[in-house]
Design a protein around this motif. Structure first.
Motif, PDB file in Angstrom:
ATOM      1  N   ILE A   1       0.858  -1.185   0.000  1.00 44.87           N
ATOM      2  CA  ILE A   1       0.000   0.000   0.000  1.00 44.87           C
ATOM      3  C   ILE A   1       0.893   1.233   0.000  1.00 44.87           C
ATOM      4  O   ILE A   1       1.668   1.449   0.939  1.00 44.87           O
ATOM      5  CB  ILE A   1      -0.939  -0.003   1.213  1.00 44.87           C
ATOM      6  CG1 ILE A   1      -1.853  -1.239   1.165  1.00 44.87           C
ATOM      7  CG2 ILE A   1      -1.771   1.279   1.261  1.00 44.87           C
ATOM      8  CD1 ILE A   1      -2.727  -1.407   2.381  1.00 44.87           C
ATOM      9  N   VAL A   2       0.781   2.028  -1.044  1.00 41.44           N
ATOM     10  CA  VAL A   2       1.634   3.207  -1.198  1.00 41.44           C
ATOM     11  C   VAL A   2       0.847   4.464  -0.843  1.00 41.44           C
ATOM     12  O   VAL A   2      -0.218   4.719  -1.411  1.00 41.44           O
ATOM     13  CB  VAL A   2       2.173   3.321  -2.642  1.00 41.44           C
ATOM     14  CG1 VAL A   2       3.073   4.547  -2.763  1.00 41.44           C
ATOM     15  CG2 VAL A   2       2.929   2.051  -3.028  1.00 41.44           C
ATOM     16  N   ILE A   3       1.366   5.222   0.103  1.00 38.37           N
ATOM     17  CA  ILE A   3       0.776   6.517   0.471  1.00 38.37           C
ATOM     18  C   ILE A   3       1.734   7.586  -0.034  1.00 38.37           C
ATOM     19  O   ILE A   3       2.802   7.825   0.553  1.00 38.37           O
ATOM     20  CB  ILE A   3       0.570   6.632   1.992  1.00 38.37           C
ATOM     21  CG1 ILE A   3      -0.315   5.495   2.500  1.00 38.37           C
ATOM     22  CG2 ILE A   3      -0.045   7.985   2.342  1.00 38.37           C
ATOM     23  CD1 ILE A   3      -0.483   5.476   4.008  1.00 38.37           C
ATOM     24  N   ASP A   4       1.387   8.212  -1.142  1.00 35.34           N
ATOM     25  CA  ASP A   4       2.267   9.205  -1.771  1.00 35.34           C
ATOM     26  C   ASP A   4       1.930  10.607  -1.266  1.00 35.34           C
ATOM     27  O   ASP A   4       0.790  10.899  -0.912  1.00 35.34           O
ATOM     28  CB  ASP A   4       2.109   9.127  -3.289  1.00 35.34           C
ATOM     29  CG  ASP A   4       3.186   9.916  -4.016  1.00 35.34           C
ATOM     30  OD1 ASP A   4       4.263  10.143  -3.426  1.00 35.34           O
ATOM     31  OD2 ASP A   4       2.957  10.304  -5.179  1.00 35.34           O
ATOM     32  N   GLU A   5       2.956  11.473  -1.249  1.00 38.44           N
ATOM     33  CA  GLU A   5       2.800  12.847  -0.760  1.00 38.44           C
ATOM     34  C   GLU A   5       2.097  12.845   0.601  1.00 38.44           C
ATOM     35  O   GLU A   5       1.115  13.566   0.836  1.00 38.44           O
ATOM     36  CB  GLU A   5       2.032  13.698  -1.771  1.00 38.44           C
ATOM     37  CG  GLU A   5       2.743  13.864  -3.102  1.00 38.44           C
ATOM     38  CD  GLU A   5       4.071  14.615  -2.983  1.00 38.44           C
ATOM     39  OE1 GLU A   5       4.284  15.333  -1.979  1.00 38.44           O
ATOM     40  OE2 GLU A   5       4.922  14.476  -3.881  1.00 38.44           O
TER      41      GLU A   5
ATOM     42  N   LEU B   1       0.198  -7.370   4.387  1.00 37.94           N
ATOM     43  CA  LEU B   1       0.217  -5.977   3.933  1.00 37.94           C
ATOM     44  C   LEU B   1       1.548  -5.333   4.304  1.00 37.94           C
ATOM     45  O   LEU B   1       2.113  -5.612   5.362  1.00 37.94           O
ATOM     46  CB  LEU B   1      -0.921  -5.175   4.576  1.00 37.94           C
ATOM     47  CG  LEU B   1      -2.358  -5.618   4.337  1.00 37.94           C
ATOM     48  CD1 LEU B   1      -3.318  -4.620   4.981  1.00 37.94           C
ATOM     49  CD2 LEU B   1      -2.660  -5.781   2.852  1.00 37.94           C
ATOM     50  N   SER B   2       2.013  -4.483   3.439  1.00 41.18           N
ATOM     51  CA  SER B   2       3.162  -3.637   3.768  1.00 41.18           C
ATOM     52  C   SER B   2       2.856  -2.224   3.295  1.00 41.18           C
ATOM     53  O   SER B   2       2.058  -2.027   2.374  1.00 41.18           O
ATOM     54  CB  SER B   2       4.450  -4.145   3.110  1.00 41.18           C
ATOM     55  OG  SER B   2       4.417  -3.929   1.710  1.00 41.18           O
TER      56      SER B   2
ATOM     57  N   HIS C   1      11.204  -0.120  10.759  1.00 39.47           N
ATOM     58  CA  HIS C   1      10.948   0.444   9.435  1.00 39.47           C
ATOM     59  C   HIS C   1      12.274   0.640   8.713  1.00 39.47           C
ATOM     60  O   HIS C   1      13.344   0.649   9.328  1.00 39.47           O
ATOM     61  CB  HIS C   1      10.217   1.785   9.549  1.00 39.47           C
ATOM     62  CG  HIS C   1      11.025   2.848  10.243  1.00 39.47           C
ATOM     63  ND1 HIS C   1      11.153   2.910  11.615  1.00 39.47           N
ATOM     64  CD2 HIS C   1      11.769   3.874   9.751  1.00 39.47           C
ATOM     65  CE1 HIS C   1      11.924   3.928  11.946  1.00 39.47           C
ATOM     66  NE2 HIS C   1      12.315   4.527  10.823  1.00 39.47           N
ATOM     67  N   VAL C   2      12.175   0.796   7.436  1.00 42.12           N
ATOM     68  CA  VAL C   2      13.339   1.100   6.604  1.00 42.12           C
ATOM     69  C   VAL C   2      13.140   2.493   6.030  1.00 42.12           C
ATOM     70  O   VAL C   2      12.102   2.783   5.439  1.00 42.12           O
ATOM     71  CB  VAL C   2      13.511   0.077   5.452  1.00 42.12           C
ATOM     72  CG1 VAL C   2      14.666   0.498   4.545  1.00 42.12           C
ATOM     73  CG2 VAL C   2      13.749  -1.316   6.011  1.00 42.12           C
TER      74      VAL C   2
END
Length: 208
Positions: free
Chosen positions: A18-22, A48-49, A78-79
């Motif tokens: 799951i990408v949360i951009d901005e 999920l990641s 986290h990385v």
């Protein structure tokens, strides 16, 4: 929603990213805090990641709050990847490969690097505007400069608002460094601003 996605991924033997951009834009969100949901998914939904990206320095400290003991994400492993400006060689290759994917042969990648530098976000924005406006290079350069100026101005304003920083002090530093400066120049200016600030505070105490 996260539970349903996790169930589907588990059945398929896959992991959903799951990408949360901005993500800095979510700081403005009122009435709902997404962090507890992410923390729950992190602890319980193993298929999920999350990939959180942002173009502002506030993403880590003001949105995720990874160092805040009261944050739902405090203590979670986290990385962290800091994307530094590209070198000239990488920037040229980045532009050429990007345009190649769109079927465009672009001969001015070095020129664009010399004008805009190696910021990946600005190079990406240039490519987007270049294609959007019918391959008008000069217009794309101008629009990218305007975009970069707005972004830097907003970041600077956010920086000076936080932590009780002296805005006038940092404005002097920016003004001094417009045409280039050394670390020695900044330190000298900072010491001078500090002395002036102390004198002003002393006058204010005396006048009370």
């Amino acid at each position: 929603m996260f539970s349903e996605l996790n169930d589907w991924a588990s059945e398929k033997g896959k992991t959903i990213h799951i990408v949360i951009d901005e993500a800095q834009e979510l700081i403005k969100l009122r009435g709902y805090n997404i962090l507890p949901s992410i923390a729950y998914a992190y602890d319980n939904l193993k298929n999920l990641s999350f990939i959180v990206t942002g173009s502002e320095v506030r993403v880590r400290d003001k949105f995720l709050k990874l160092e805040d003991e009261n944050s739902p994400l405090f203590g979670r492993a986290h990385v962290e990847i800091n994307l530094l400006p590209f070198s000239k060689e990488t920037s040229v290759r980045f532009l050429e490969e990007g345009f190649k994917e769109q079927g465009i042969s672009f001969p001015d990648s070095e020129k664009i690097f010399d004008i805009l530098g190696g910021n990946p976000g600005w190079l990406t924005y240039f490519g987007y505007i270049y294609i959007k406006h019918g391959r008008d290079e000069e217009k794309a350069i101008l629009e990218t400069k305007r975009y970069a100026k707005r972004l830097l101005s907003r970041e600077f304003c956010n920086f000076t608002k936080e932590g009780g920083r002296d805005k006038r002090r940092y404005l002097k530093v920016i003004e001094t460094c417009r045409k280039g400066c050394s670390w020695k120049d900044i330190k000298k200016l900072s010491r001078g601003s500090g002395r002036q600030r102390d004198k002003r505070r002393n006058r204010e105490r005396h006048n009370k």
